[in-house]
Design a protein around this motif. Structure first.
Motif, PDB file in Angstrom:
ATOM      1  N   ALA A 156       0.827  -1.210   0.000  1.00 34.58           N
ATOM      2  CA  ALA A 156       0.000   0.000   0.000  1.00 34.58           C
ATOM      3  C   ALA A 156       0.861   1.259   0.000  1.00 34.58           C
ATOM      4  CB  ALA A 156      -0.928  -0.006   1.215  1.00 34.58           C
ATOM      5  N   PHE A 157       1.931   1.256   0.807  1.00 43.75           N
ATOM      6  CA  PHE A 157       2.835   2.410   0.820  1.00 43.75           C
ATOM      7  C   PHE A 157       3.528   2.586  -0.529  1.00 43.75           C
ATOM      8  CE2 PHE A 157       2.808   2.105   5.559  1.00 43.75           C
ATOM      9  CZ  PHE A 157       2.466   3.415   5.813  1.00 43.75           C
ATOM     10  N   TYR A 158       3.977   1.482  -1.113  1.00 43.47           N
ATOM     11  CA  TYR A 158       4.650   1.573  -2.409  1.00 43.47           C
ATOM     12  C   TYR A 158       3.687   2.025  -3.507  1.00 43.47           C
ATOM     13  CZ  TYR A 158       9.128  -0.332  -0.905  1.00 43.47           C
ATOM     14  OH  TYR A 158      10.355  -0.497  -0.307  1.00 43.47           O
ATOM     15  N   THR A 159       2.436   1.604  -3.419  1.00 44.95           N
ATOM     16  CA  THR A 159       1.437   2.051  -4.395  1.00 44.95           C
ATOM     17  C   THR A 159       1.225   3.553  -4.298  1.00 44.95           C
ATOM     18  OG1 THR A 159       0.309  -0.094  -4.333  1.00 44.95           O
ATOM     19  CG2 THR A 159      -0.955   1.776  -5.152  1.00 44.95           C
ATOM     20  N   LEU A 160       1.182   4.080  -3.070  1.00 45.73           N
ATOM     21  CA  LEU A 160       1.034   5.529  -2.883  1.00 45.73           C
ATOM     22  C   LEU A 160       2.243   6.271  -3.455  1.00 45.73           C
ATOM     23  CD1 LEU A 160      -0.449   5.870   0.729  1.00 45.73           C
ATOM     24  CD2 LEU A 160      -1.602   6.265  -1.451  1.00 45.73           C
TER      25      LEU A 160
END
Length: 514
Positions: A156-160
């Motif tokens: 999720a952090f990498y997607t953001l």
């Protein structure tokens, strides 16, 4: 001085949270797997071998324990970061420069993926050791669950980050995988340098610790909700940047715990050291057993189970005492270990294989445009599953249910989710099934560390848990190989344009639920 020690250990826990939040780099594999497959010009089966190679790095987890015998923690942490930097930078090169006449041997790409998986395992080992060194046995499982939980938020952090920097480029994930773990490791280094071996015996305030842990878990829950609400949608680059800043603020907020603990430090009026430690409680007792104390631990010196009916029923190679230390040789001769190994193989490993193939699943069901949302759902729900693994610790006074029972219960929803997705190709069912699978596998991932410690001894966890997770590369190969063979057998060679990358290529694509 005591207040400073309090601040040190909570700062170490926050550091492990940050590290875990950016080192689950294997969970975003599906974000760039299709582009990597196209760039290398390989089949789905060959792509599955690359995913297996990343998981195979976990079979080399023992090397991190060996490194810790000769190197300090911070050196092992930095070495892990540089291994990841080299591995993902090489994959980034393959993705960017291999669309022309340049080629790279497939065996070299396989080796690079293997190194990437090994670096993840090294990061995990460092975080496990930091949590165990910083907290007493009664709170180690809470610290481990919290730290491991944030590993589930990595995708999720990498997607953001990817949406904020370059939302239509899969290669940005590989660039972030290479840079972010190193940057965060350097940022967390001052706190880790404060950690001292065998320092957890200084902390004797279980009630105060539980209050701080409760606050940290509430903050973690809020972070997960935030990412579910705002991270599951395709947004513009500017909007994604704002959402990313909010997520970073939530990641920094746990620093309140070290500050508040140093201010409110005071004696716990009720509980002595290790008041809650149930690790050495016997599972089977008879009137002839004797126990002697050596100060802080109780050791069982004699069990005359041969004359008891329970002993006859259990027979050889079964656990008699929770926390009994198992050597590697004793572990592999234990019936209980292989039952546990099978349960993990059918649970957490299946969830990991599902996440590795999420890109191809979305493509087969005409949902590739929603891959970003599916990644965010998987990551966030995996996080909540890991967070829920702390329930046995918070409810142990109200619900008398063994941690192994909770782990078994977590296995039940997973086959139901697969059945629902097989019966229906509806978009809502796909999202719901992804959420259920990630919840179950996330719970098992996090709970397994504490279960291994409780069943086979806390002092041997570094070796024993790495033996357990050897089933990840085994399961990744077997499950992934079956899926790849079915995919290639039922697919059609066709010209495909990736809406996210603009790449046009001829490849085998399976349309449907096969």
């Amino acid at each position: 001085m005591e207040g400073r020690r309090e601040w040190h250990r909570w700062a170490v826990l926050v550091a492990t949270v940050w590290i875990q939040a950016v080192t689950g780099t294997n969970f975003d594999f599906s974000a760039y797997s299709s582009a990597l497959k196209s760039s290398l010009g390989v089949s789905q089966e060959a792509l599955n071998y690359l995913a297996t190679a990343s998981d195979l790095g976990k079979a080399l987890g023992w090397s991190s324990g060996l490194a810790l015998l000769y190197m300090p923690l911070h050196a092992v942490l930095l070495l892990s970061a540089f291994l990841g930097l080299a591995a993902y930078a090489a994959q980034y090169y393959c993705l960017i420069f291999l669309h022309g006449s340049l080629t790279v041997p497939y065996s070299l790409v396989f080796l690079v993926c293997l190194v990437a998986g090994c670096s993840i395992c090294w990061f995990n080992t460092v975080c496990f050791v930091l949590c165990i060194r910083s907290f007493s046995a009664s709170n180690q499982s809470l610290a481990l669950s919290l730290s491991i939980s944030f590993n589930g938020l990595s995708a999720a952090f990498y997607t953001l980050f990817a949406n904020a920097l370059s939302p239509f480029s899969p290669s940005v994930y590989l660039l972030l995988n290479a840079i972010l773990p190193l940057a965060v490791s350097i940022l967390a280094l001052p706190a880790i340098l404060l950690c001292r071996p065998h320092d957890n015996h200084l902390h004797s305030m279980p009630r105060h610790d539980r209050r701080v842990f409760l606050g940290l878990y509430i903050l973690a829950f809020i972070t997960g909700i935030y990412l579910v609400i705002f991270g599951s949608f395709n947004t513009t680059s500017s909007t994604a940047s704002v959402i990313l800043i909010g997520a970073m603020v939530l990641l920094v907020l746990p620093l309140i715990a070290p500050a508040s603990s140093s201010c409110s430090h005071g004696p716990d009026p009720v509980s002595p050291l290790n008041h809650d430690d149930d690790i050495q409680k016997p599972l089977l007792l008879n009137n002839d057993h004797q126990v002697e104390s050596d100060g802080t631990m109780q050791k069982t010196v004699e069990y005359q189970l041969q004359e008891s009916s329970c002993g006859t029923i259990l027979g050889k190679a079964r656990i008699v005492v929770l926390g009994e230390e198992h050597t590697a040789k004793k572990l592999i001769h234990s019936v209980d270990f292989w039952l546990y190994y099978t349960a993990y193989f059918c649970g957490a490993t299946v969830g990991l294989v599902y996440s590795n193939n999420l890109g191809q699943i979305a493509q087969s069901l005409h949902q590739q445009s929603r891959l970003t949302m599916l990644l965010a759902v998987y990551s966030s729900c995996s996080f909540f599953g890991r967070l829920l693994s702390a329930l046995p610790d918070f409810l142990h006074r109200k619900v008398s249910y063994a941690r192994t029972g909770w782990l078994t219960a977590a296995l039940v929803p997973m086959p139901l989710a697969f059945f629902l997705m097989w019966k229906s190709q509806d978009e809502t069912i796909l999202v719901a099934g992804t959420a259920i699978i990630s919840l179950s596998s996330g719970f098992i991932f996090a709970a397994a560390v504490s279960v291994t410690s409780e069943l086979f001894g806390p002092n041997s966890i570094g070796v024993n848990h790495n033996i357990l997770i050897t089933n990840i590369p085994l399961g990744s190969f077997l499950y992934g190989q079956i899926a790849a063979l079915v995919y290639d057998a039922n697919g059609q060679r066709m010209t495909v344009k990736d809406n996210r990358t603009g790449i046009i290529d001829r490849m085998v694509v399976d349309r449907g639920t096969s």
